[in-house]
Design a protein around this motif. Structure first.
Motif, PDB file in Angstrom:
ATOM      1  N   SER A   1      63.361  44.382  26.466  1.00 46.90           N
ATOM      2  CA  SER A   1      64.541  45.172  26.806  1.00 46.90           C
ATOM      3  C   SER A   1      64.275  46.660  26.620  1.00 46.90           C
ATOM      4  CB  SER A   1      65.713  44.740  25.907  1.00 46.90           C
ATOM      5  OG  SER A   1      66.843  45.553  26.136  1.00 46.90           O
ATOM      6  N   PHE A   2      63.559  46.998  25.537  1.00 48.46           N
ATOM      7  CA  PHE A   2      63.214  48.406  25.299  1.00 48.46           C
ATOM      8  C   PHE A   2      62.302  48.926  26.412  1.00 48.46           C
ATOM      9  CE2 PHE A   2      59.842  51.238  23.712  1.00 48.46           C
ATOM     10  CZ  PHE A   2      60.612  52.372  23.459  1.00 48.46           C
ATOM     11  N   LEU A   3      61.356  48.121  26.816  1.00 52.69           N
ATOM     12  CA  LEU A   3      60.428  48.516  27.876  1.00 52.69           C
ATOM     13  C   LEU A   3      61.170  48.818  29.170  1.00 52.69           C
ATOM     14  CD1 LEU A   3      57.707  48.961  29.216  1.00 52.69           C
ATOM     15  CD2 LEU A   3      57.396  46.479  29.303  1.00 52.69           C
ATOM     16  N   MET A   4      62.108  47.965  29.529  1.00 53.12           N
ATOM     17  CA  MET A   4      62.876  48.180  30.755  1.00 53.12           C
ATOM     18  C   MET A   4      63.703  49.465  30.672  1.00 53.12           C
ATOM     19  SD  MET A   4      62.068  45.960  32.918  1.00 53.12           S
ATOM     20  CE  MET A   4      63.336  46.302  34.139  1.00 53.12           C
ATOM     21  N   ASP A   5      64.289  49.708  29.510  1.00 53.98           N
ATOM     22  CA  ASP A   5      65.083  50.937  29.321  1.00 53.98           C
ATOM     23  C   ASP A   5      64.178  52.167  29.438  1.00 53.98           C
ATOM     24  OD1 ASP A   5      67.358  49.452  28.908  1.00 53.98           O
ATOM     25  OD2 ASP A   5      67.288  49.587  26.724  1.00 53.98           O
TER      26      ASP A   5
END
Length: 226
Positions: A218-222
């Motif tokens: 999720s952090f990577l996508m953000d």
């Protein structure tokens, strides 16, 4: 002499090689497995031996009659380190703080007169952090930093490739491998040391819990969406 994250990665890889073969490990074997020079591996093993984390012995080299070679195996102290809960747990609030700090670093790239300040700060973080989740977040941020400094136009293609994969663990490995592959011939943009560092940490994604993999994905996508 402290067990830095980099030393820990070399030790962990040697333990993995030792357990897979049930034989002591030569420094050239470790160098190939990690993707560093044999001299880098040898120097790191000597440091780990001084910390009593490795046992050194001499064995006859069957391919070179009459000569012996140095090989290493993990000590009881090394196993005690990995059997204990050495990975620092973090709270939800701490994770949110880490994410916000890393996102702000990426946002600041547009304003920074010297973007290398950001990458150096991330490298410093990586060398000190003891939590796998935070470590992965810093490695990912470092790779995205180089992507943005190189060419933002590559990011949509990476996001598209990323979305074709369903399992979080595979997504993380695909992202890291793709970015490192992009820069293999561009060492003026991303140094050999950084590529080696990123390659070393690909296997960490597989050791994250399912919950941690979800968080880091999720952090990577953000971060990519910035």
């Amino acid at each position: 002499m402290s067990l830095t994250n980099r030393k820990k990665q070399f030790l962990e890889k040697l333990m993995e090689l030792y357990e897979n073969s049930d034989l002591p490990v030569h420094y050239e074997t470790l160098a190939k497995a990690i993707g560093v020079s044999k001299w880098t591996a040898y120097d790191m093993l000597k440091q780990l031996e001084k910390m009593s984390l490795l046992k050194k012995e001499y064995v006859v080299n069957n391919s070179d009659t009459g000569r012996s070679q140095i090989v290493y195996s993990p000590s009881e102290k090394a196993y005690n380190i990995f059997n204990s809960s050495s990975d620092e747990n973090i709270t939800v609030a701490e994770w949110e703080h880490v994410k916000q700090e890393l996102i702000e670093m990426l946002v600041s790239l547009k304003k920074q007169k010297n973007p290398n300040v950001v990458s150096q700060r991330l490298l410093d973080n990586i060398s000190k952090v003891n939590n796998k989740l935070i470590l992965c977040a810093n490695v990912i941020t470092l790779l995205i930093t180089y992507l943005k400094l190189s060419n933002d136009s590559k990011i949509p293609n990476i996001i598209h490739l990323f979305n074709l994969v369903h399992e979080n663990n595979t997504k993380l490995a695909v992202f890291t491998g793709t970015v490192v592959g992009m820069f293999l011939t561009e060492t003026n943009i991303i140094g050999i040391e950084v590529m080696s560092l990123a390659s070393e940490h690909i296997n960490i994604f597989g050791r994250l819990s399912i919950e941690e993999q979800t968080k880091i994905t999720s952090f990577l996508m953000d971060a990519l969406a910035l």
